[in-house]
Design a protein around this motif. Structure first.
Motif, PDB file in Angstrom:
ATOM      1  N   PHE A  34      19.873   3.379  -3.999  1.00  0.00           N
ATOM      2  CA  PHE A  34      18.778   2.824  -4.773  1.00  0.00           C
ATOM      3  C   PHE A  34      17.511   3.588  -4.430  1.00  0.00           C
ATOM      4  CE2 PHE A  34      19.137   0.088  -1.026  1.00  0.00           C
ATOM      5  CZ  PHE A  34      17.835   0.034  -0.549  1.00  0.00           C
ATOM      6  N   THR A  35      16.512   3.471  -5.305  1.00  0.00           N
ATOM      7  CA  THR A  35      15.299   4.274  -5.178  1.00  0.00           C
ATOM      8  C   THR A  35      14.193   3.496  -4.480  1.00  0.00           C
ATOM      9  OG1 THR A  35      15.873   5.427  -7.212  1.00  0.00           O
ATOM     10  CG2 THR A  35      13.601   5.622  -6.481  1.00  0.00           C
ATOM     11  N   VAL A  36      13.484   4.186  -3.594  1.00  0.00           N
ATOM     12  CA  VAL A  36      12.300   3.629  -2.941  1.00  0.00           C
ATOM     13  C   VAL A  36      11.148   4.617  -3.118  1.00  0.00           C
ATOM     14  CG1 VAL A  36      13.531   2.249  -1.212  1.00  0.00           C
ATOM     15  CG2 VAL A  36      12.934   4.608  -0.683  1.00  0.00           C
ATOM     16  N   LYS A  37       9.928   4.077  -3.052  1.00  0.00           N
ATOM     17  CA  LYS A  37       8.730   4.914  -3.130  1.00  0.00           C
ATOM     18  C   LYS A  37       8.050   4.879  -1.770  1.00  0.00           C
ATOM     19  CE  LYS A  37       5.977   5.353  -6.788  1.00  0.00           C
ATOM     20  NZ  LYS A  37       5.016   4.974  -7.847  1.00  0.00           N
ATOM     21  N   VAL A  38       7.604   6.034  -1.287  1.00  0.00           N
ATOM     22  CA  VAL A  38       6.909   6.130  -0.001  1.00  0.00           C
ATOM     23  C   VAL A  38       5.530   5.487  -0.150  1.00  0.00           C
ATOM     24  CG1 VAL A  38       6.039   7.683   1.777  1.00  0.00           C
ATOM     25  CG2 VAL A  38       8.131   8.280   0.535  1.00  0.00           C
ATOM     26  N   ILE A  39       5.223   4.503   0.712  1.00  0.00           N
ATOM     27  CA  ILE A  39       3.911   3.851   0.693  1.00  0.00           C
ATOM     28  C   ILE A  39       3.093   4.178   1.940  1.00  0.00           C
ATOM     29  CG2 ILE A  39       4.581   1.992  -0.865  1.00  0.00           C
ATOM     30  CD1 ILE A  39       4.858   0.168   1.627  1.00  0.00           C
ATOM     31  N   GLN A  40       3.753   4.806   2.930  1.00  0.00           N
ATOM     32  CA  GLN A  40       3.067   5.270   4.139  1.00  0.00           C
ATOM     33  C   GLN A  40       3.774   6.543   4.573  1.00  0.00           C
ATOM     34  OE1 GLN A  40       2.768   2.344   7.250  1.00  0.00           O
ATOM     35  NE2 GLN A  40       2.274   3.877   8.793  1.00  0.00           N
ATOM     36  N   SER A  41       3.042   7.650   4.658  1.00  0.00           N
ATOM     37  CA  SER A  41       3.652   8.936   4.992  1.00  0.00           C
ATOM     38  C   SER A  41       4.463   8.840   6.275  1.00  0.00           C
ATOM     39  CB  SER A  41       2.581  10.011   5.144  1.00  0.00           C
ATOM     40  OG  SER A  41       1.935  10.230   3.920  1.00  0.00           O
ATOM     41  N   VAL A  42       5.632   9.468   6.240  1.00  0.00           N
ATOM     42  CA  VAL A  42       6.518   9.501   7.401  1.00  0.00           C
ATOM     43  C   VAL A  42       7.268  10.830   7.374  1.00  0.00           C
ATOM     44  CG1 VAL A  42       8.353   8.227   6.199  1.00  0.00           C
ATOM     45  CG2 VAL A  42       8.311   8.267   8.691  1.00  0.00           C
ATOM     46  N   ASP A  43       7.357  11.487   8.521  1.00  0.00           N
ATOM     47  CA  ASP A  43       7.950  12.829   8.608  1.00  0.00           C
ATOM     48  C   ASP A  43       7.326  13.723   7.538  1.00  0.00           C
ATOM     49  OD1 ASP A  43       9.436  12.168  10.807  1.00  0.00           O
ATOM     50  OD2 ASP A  43      11.319  11.946   9.736  1.00  0.00           O
ATOM     51  N   TYR A  76       9.423  -0.517   6.243  1.00  0.00           N
ATOM     52  CA  TYR A  76       8.018  -0.737   5.913  1.00  0.00           C
ATOM     53  C   TYR A  76       7.276   0.531   5.495  1.00  0.00           C
ATOM     54  CZ  TYR A  76       7.956   0.050  11.005  1.00  0.00           C
ATOM     55  OH  TYR A  76       8.172   0.524  12.276  1.00  0.00           O
ATOM     56  N   TYR A  77       7.942   1.678   5.514  1.00  0.00           N
ATOM     57  CA  TYR A  77       7.343   2.904   4.991  1.00  0.00           C
ATOM     58  C   TYR A  77       7.540   3.028   3.480  1.00  0.00           C
ATOM     59  CZ  TYR A  77       6.992   4.580   9.806  1.00  0.00           C
ATOM     60  OH  TYR A  77       6.691   4.725  11.130  1.00  0.00           O
ATOM     61  N   PHE A  78       8.310   2.107   2.880  1.00  0.00           N
ATOM     62  CA  PHE A  78       8.757   2.259   1.502  1.00  0.00           C
ATOM     63  C   PHE A  78       8.609   0.976   0.699  1.00  0.00           C
ATOM     64  CE2 PHE A  78      11.284   4.747   4.463  1.00  0.00           C
ATOM     65  CZ  PHE A  78      11.070   6.033   3.994  1.00  0.00           C
ATOM     66  N   SER A  79       8.584   1.146  -0.613  1.00  0.00           N
ATOM     67  CA  SER A  79       8.611   0.046  -1.566  1.00  0.00           C
ATOM     68  C   SER A  79       9.826   0.256  -2.465  1.00  0.00           C
ATOM     69  CB  SER A  79       7.321   0.065  -2.393  1.00  0.00           C
ATOM     70  OG  SER A  79       7.385  -0.878  -3.423  1.00  0.00           O
ATOM     71  N   ILE A  80      10.604  -0.793  -2.669  1.00  0.00           N
ATOM     72  CA  ILE A  80      11.806  -0.694  -3.503  1.00  0.00           C
ATOM     73  C   ILE A  80      11.375  -0.592  -4.962  1.00  0.00           C
ATOM     74  CG2 ILE A  80      13.862  -1.904  -4.296  1.00  0.00           C
ATOM     75  CD1 ILE A  80      14.037  -3.160  -1.510  1.00  0.00           C
ATOM     76  N   GLN A  81      12.007   0.329  -5.685  1.00  0.00           N
ATOM     77  CA  GLN A  81      11.750   0.524  -7.115  1.00  0.00           C
ATOM     78  C   GLN A  81      12.893  -0.115  -7.912  1.00  0.00           C
ATOM     79  OE1 GLN A  81       8.656   2.293  -8.000  1.00  0.00           O
ATOM     80  NE2 GLN A  81       8.617   1.478  -5.924  1.00  0.00           N
ATOM     81  N   ILE A  82      12.595  -1.240  -8.567  1.00  0.00           N
ATOM     82  CA  ILE A  82      13.630  -1.933  -9.347  1.00  0.00           C
ATOM     83  C   ILE A  82      13.351  -1.720 -10.825  1.00  0.00           C
ATOM     84  CG2 ILE A  82      14.631  -4.165  -9.906  1.00  0.00           C
ATOM     85  CD1 ILE A  82      13.991  -5.066  -7.094  1.00  0.00           C
TER      86      ILE A  82
END
Length: 82
Positions: A34-43, A76-82
């Motif tokens: 499933f797809t997530v969107k980055v909401i806080q930069s990581v790596d 918590y670095y991501f938001s789920i895209q539904i």
């Protein structure tokens, strides 16, 4: 953490899906990938990028971890895209 708690968690979860509560559909199961969107930069991932979660894990401290590629990241670095 007790073995009983881990056993209870494993009754309703697995590494191939995630239970999510939405405002419109209520409780749904999302299957990997499933797809997530980055909401806080990581790596090397920057805010706004969309990534694919291939597995879902739980850390020893019961934190939700998304496996992206071959690396695990806290949810918590991501938001789920539904």
């Amino acid at each position: 953490m007790s073995d009983k708690l881990i056993e209870d968690i494993n009754k309703y979860t697995n590494s191939d899906s995630l239970l999510v509560h939405t405002q419109t559909k209520g409780l749904i199961r999302l299957y990997c990938p499933f797809t997530v969107k980055v909401i806080q930069s990581v790596d090397s991932y920057m805010v706004g990028e969309e990534l694919e979660v291939v597995k879902v894990k739980v850390s020893p401290d019961l934190d939700l971890v998304y496996v992206i590629g071959n690396t695990g990241y806290y949810h918590y670095y991501f938001s789920i895209q539904i």
